[in-house]
Write a protein that holds these residues in place. Structure first.
Motif, PDB file in Angstrom:
ATOM      1  N   LEU A  77       0.866  -1.174   0.000  1.00  0.00           N
ATOM      2  CA  LEU A  77       0.000   0.000   0.000  1.00  0.00           C
ATOM      3  C   LEU A  77       0.901   1.220   0.000  1.00  0.00           C
ATOM      4  O   LEU A  77       2.073   1.158   0.362  1.00  0.00           O
ATOM      5  CB  LEU A  77      -0.968   0.002   1.188  1.00  0.00           C
ATOM      6  N   ASN A  78       0.343   2.331  -0.446  1.00  0.00           N
ATOM      7  CA  ASN A  78       1.081   3.588  -0.536  1.00  0.00           C
ATOM      8  C   ASN A  78       0.523   4.516   0.535  1.00  0.00           C
ATOM      9  O   ASN A  78      -0.654   4.879   0.492  1.00  0.00           O
ATOM     10  CB  ASN A  78       0.884   4.189  -1.926  1.00  0.00           C
ATOM     11  N   GLU A  79       1.352   4.909   1.506  1.00  0.00           N
ATOM     12  CA  GLU A  79       0.855   5.765   2.576  1.00  0.00           C
ATOM     13  C   GLU A  79       0.471   7.158   2.072  1.00  0.00           C
ATOM     14  O   GLU A  79      -0.184   7.915   2.786  1.00  0.00           O
ATOM     15  CB  GLU A  79       1.864   5.855   3.724  1.00  0.00           C
ATOM     16  N   ASN A  80       0.827   7.496   0.845  1.00  0.00           N
ATOM     17  CA  ASN A  80       0.446   8.781   0.265  1.00  0.00           C
ATOM     18  C   ASN A  80      -0.954   8.746  -0.345  1.00  0.00           C
ATOM     19  O   ASN A  80      -1.506   9.791  -0.672  1.00  0.00           O
ATOM     20  CB  ASN A  80       1.466   9.207  -0.791  1.00  0.00           C
ATOM     21  N   ASP A  81      -1.517   7.549  -0.505  1.00  0.00           N
ATOM     22  CA  ASP A  81      -2.886   7.419  -1.001  1.00  0.00           C
ATOM     23  C   ASP A  81      -3.867   7.842   0.086  1.00  0.00           C
ATOM     24  O   ASP A  81      -3.552   7.791   1.278  1.00  0.00           O
ATOM     25  CB  ASP A  81      -3.210   5.962  -1.379  1.00  0.00           C
ATOM     26  N   LYS A  82      -5.029   8.227  -0.320  1.00  0.00           N
ATOM     27  CA  LYS A  82      -6.160   8.436   0.583  1.00  0.00           C
ATOM     28  C   LYS A  82      -7.110   7.270   0.334  1.00  0.00           C
ATOM     29  O   LYS A  82      -7.173   6.749  -0.784  1.00  0.00           O
ATOM     30  CB  LYS A  82      -6.870   9.753   0.274  1.00  0.00           C
ATOM     31  N   PRO A  83      -7.852   6.833   1.357  1.00  0.00           N
ATOM     32  CA  PRO A  83      -8.790   5.728   1.110  1.00  0.00           C
ATOM     33  C   PRO A  83      -9.674   6.023  -0.100  1.00  0.00           C
ATOM     34  O   PRO A  83     -10.290   7.084  -0.192  1.00  0.00           O
ATOM     35  CB  PRO A  83      -9.604   5.656   2.399  1.00  0.00           C
ATOM     36  N   GLY A  84      -9.656   5.094  -1.050  1.00  0.00           N
ATOM     37  CA  GLY A  84     -10.455   5.230  -2.266  1.00  0.00           C
ATOM     38  C   GLY A  84      -9.844   6.097  -3.342  1.00  0.00           C
ATOM     39  O   GLY A  84     -10.401   6.220  -4.429  1.00  0.00           O
ATOM     40  N   LYS A  85      -8.698   6.712  -3.073  1.00  0.00           N
ATOM     41  CA  LYS A  85      -8.101   7.635  -4.040  1.00  0.00           C
ATOM     42  C   LYS A  85      -6.610   7.392  -4.191  1.00  0.00           C
ATOM     43  O   LYS A  85      -5.802   7.833  -3.371  1.00  0.00           O
ATOM     44  CB  LYS A  85      -8.343   9.080  -3.570  1.00  0.00           C
ATOM     45  N   PRO A  86      -6.203   6.694  -5.262  1.00  0.00           N
ATOM     46  CA  PRO A  86      -4.765   6.448  -5.488  1.00  0.00           C
ATOM     47  C   PRO A  86      -4.002   7.737  -5.797  1.00  0.00           C
ATOM     48  O   PRO A  86      -4.466   8.567  -6.564  1.00  0.00           O
ATOM     49  CB  PRO A  86      -4.751   5.523  -6.707  1.00  0.00           C
ATOM     50  N   ALA A  87      -2.839   7.884  -5.171  1.00  0.00           N
ATOM     51  CA  ALA A  87      -1.967   9.027  -5.445  1.00  0.00           C
ATOM     52  C   ALA A  87      -0.895   8.657  -6.475  1.00  0.00           C
ATOM     53  O   ALA A  87      -0.258   9.526  -7.045  1.00  0.00           O
ATOM     54  CB  ALA A  87      -1.306   9.507  -4.154  1.00  0.00           C
ATOM     55  N   CYS A  88      -0.688   7.365  -6.689  1.00  0.00           N
ATOM     56  CA  CYS A  88       0.338   6.894  -7.618  1.00  0.00           C
ATOM     57  C   CYS A  88      -0.185   7.022  -9.052  1.00  0.00           C
ATOM     58  O   CYS A  88      -1.155   6.344  -9.431  1.00  0.00           O
ATOM     59  CB  CYS A  88       0.683   5.445  -7.290  1.00  0.00           C
ATOM     60  N   THR A  89       0.432   7.893  -9.843  1.00  0.00           N
ATOM     61  CA  THR A  89       0.015   8.118 -11.226  1.00  0.00           C
ATOM     62  C   THR A  89       1.247   8.152 -12.125  1.00  0.00           C
ATOM     63  O   THR A  89       2.375   8.217 -11.655  1.00  0.00           O
ATOM     64  CB  THR A  89      -0.752   9.453 -11.370  1.00  0.00           C
ATOM     65  N   LYS A  90       1.034   8.097 -13.401  1.00  0.00           N
ATOM     66  CA  LYS A  90       2.055   8.209 -14.442  1.00  0.00           C
ATOM     67  C   LYS A  90       3.355   7.489 -14.130  1.00  0.00           C
ATOM     68  O   LYS A  90       3.404   6.279 -14.108  1.00  0.00           O
ATOM     69  CB  LYS A  90       2.282   9.675 -14.794  1.00  0.00           C
ATOM     70  N   ASP A  91       4.444   8.238 -13.869  1.00  0.00           N
ATOM     71  CA  ASP A  91       5.754   7.630 -13.649  1.00  0.00           C
ATOM     72  C   ASP A  91       5.758   6.665 -12.467  1.00  0.00           C
ATOM     73  O   ASP A  91       6.424   5.635 -12.492  1.00  0.00           O
ATOM     74  CB  ASP A  91       6.829   8.700 -13.438  1.00  0.00           C
ATOM     75  N   CYS A  92       5.009   6.995 -11.437  1.00  0.00           N
ATOM     76  CA  CYS A  92       4.919   6.138 -10.253  1.00  0.00           C
ATOM     77  C   CYS A  92       4.406   4.747 -10.645  1.00  0.00           C
ATOM     78  O   CYS A  92       4.910   3.733 -10.173  1.00  0.00           O
ATOM     79  CB  CYS A  92       3.987   6.775  -9.225  1.00  0.00           C
ATOM     80  N   LEU A  93       3.417   4.703 -11.524  1.00  0.00           N
ATOM     81  CA  LEU A  93       2.836   3.420 -11.929  1.00  0.00           C
ATOM     82  C   LEU A  93       3.816   2.553 -12.714  1.00  0.00           C
ATOM     83  O   LEU A  93       3.644   1.345 -12.793  1.00  0.00           O
ATOM     84  CB  LEU A  93       1.559   3.638 -12.747  1.00  0.00           C
ATOM     85  N   GLY A  94       4.870   3.154 -13.258  1.00  0.00           N
ATOM     86  CA  GLY A  94       5.898   2.377 -13.950  1.00  0.00           C
ATOM     87  C   GLY A  94       6.654   1.464 -12.994  1.00  0.00           C
ATOM     88  O   GLY A  94       7.031   0.353 -13.348  1.00  0.00           O
ATOM     89  N   ALA A  95       6.867   1.916 -11.772  1.00  0.00           N
ATOM     90  CA  ALA A  95       7.562   1.115 -10.758  1.00  0.00           C
ATOM     91  C   ALA A  95       6.588   0.390  -9.842  1.00  0.00           C
ATOM     92  O   ALA A  95       6.930  -0.630  -9.260  1.00  0.00           O
ATOM     93  CB  ALA A  95       8.470   2.009  -9.917  1.00  0.00           C
ATOM     94  N   TRP A  96       5.369   0.928  -9.713  1.00  0.00           N
ATOM     95  CA  TRP A  96       4.373   0.403  -8.774  1.00  0.00           C
ATOM     96  C   TRP A  96       3.050   0.123  -9.497  1.00  0.00           C
ATOM     97  O   TRP A  96       2.067   0.831  -9.298  1.00  0.00           O
ATOM     98  CB  TRP A  96       4.141   1.408  -7.640  1.00  0.00           C
ATOM     99  N   PRO A  97       2.988  -0.911 -10.329  1.00  0.00           N
ATOM    100  CA  PRO A  97       1.739  -1.199 -11.034  1.00  0.00           C
ATOM    101  C   PRO A  97       0.633  -1.624 -10.064  1.00  0.00           C
ATOM    102  O   PRO A  97       0.902  -2.282  -9.054  1.00  0.00           O
ATOM    103  CB  PRO A  97       2.101  -2.338 -11.986  1.00  0.00           C
TER     104      PRO A  97
END
Length: 170
Positions: A77-97
């Protein structure tokens, strides 16, 4: 001579098979589907699961029992996310699918299906979440039990209690 050699190999193979089948062990064979439940994401577990891999299961690692996918690969899990709202986008998703949510998720023994839900991933697909927090893979984890992403950039493995594990990994 040739017939006796073939006969010897056949007898040896049968004997080896019989010995393996009859050998005693103090441990029963492991069956990961025992006592598991099948549920659709968001439903309460009620039906015994069919045999086969579960969408999410528990695995023992050096960080304790953690959530893994059907192949034993660690989920984060990503502690930067909010419940129901992913914070991982674009470049982040390249390392964290994201862990894509299947139409009908299943959970291994010891997991409560009511803790899981789906959220809309940044790319618009459905992502499986625990306690509202989206679940991710780390691309550097290559085999079951790897926890190389532990603590990197706010990503943490998830304990059997559905909480982030703060211990050092890697």
């Amino acid at each position: 001579m040739r017939t006796s050699s073939i006969r010897f190999v056949a007898v040896a193979a049968v004997a080896a098979f019989a010995l393996a089948a009859c050998s005693s062990s103090s441990k029963p064979a492991a069956n990961p589907s025992t006592n598991a439940t099948t549920t659709t994401v968001g439903e309460t577990p009620t039906t015994p699961a069919a045999t086969g891999p579960k969408t999410v299961s528990l695995r023992s690692t050096k960080l304790g029992q953690i959530l893994v996918d059907s192949k034993g690969i660690t989920l984060y899990l990503n502690e930067n996310d909010k419940p129901g709202k992913p914070a991982c986008t674009k470049d982040c998703l390249g390392a964290w699918p994201p862990l894509a949510a299947p139409a009908s998720a299943t959970y291994g023994a010891g997991l409560d299906a009511s803790k899981f839900s789906t959220v809309n991933a940044a790319d618009g697909t459905k992502q499986l979440a625990v306690n509202g927090f989206p679940l991710y893979y780390f691309t550097s984890d290559k085999k079951p039990g790897d926890v190389t992403g532990q603590g990197a950039g706010g990503f943490y493995v998830v304990s059997k209690d559905y909480k982030k594990v703060e211990a050092a990994g890697g």
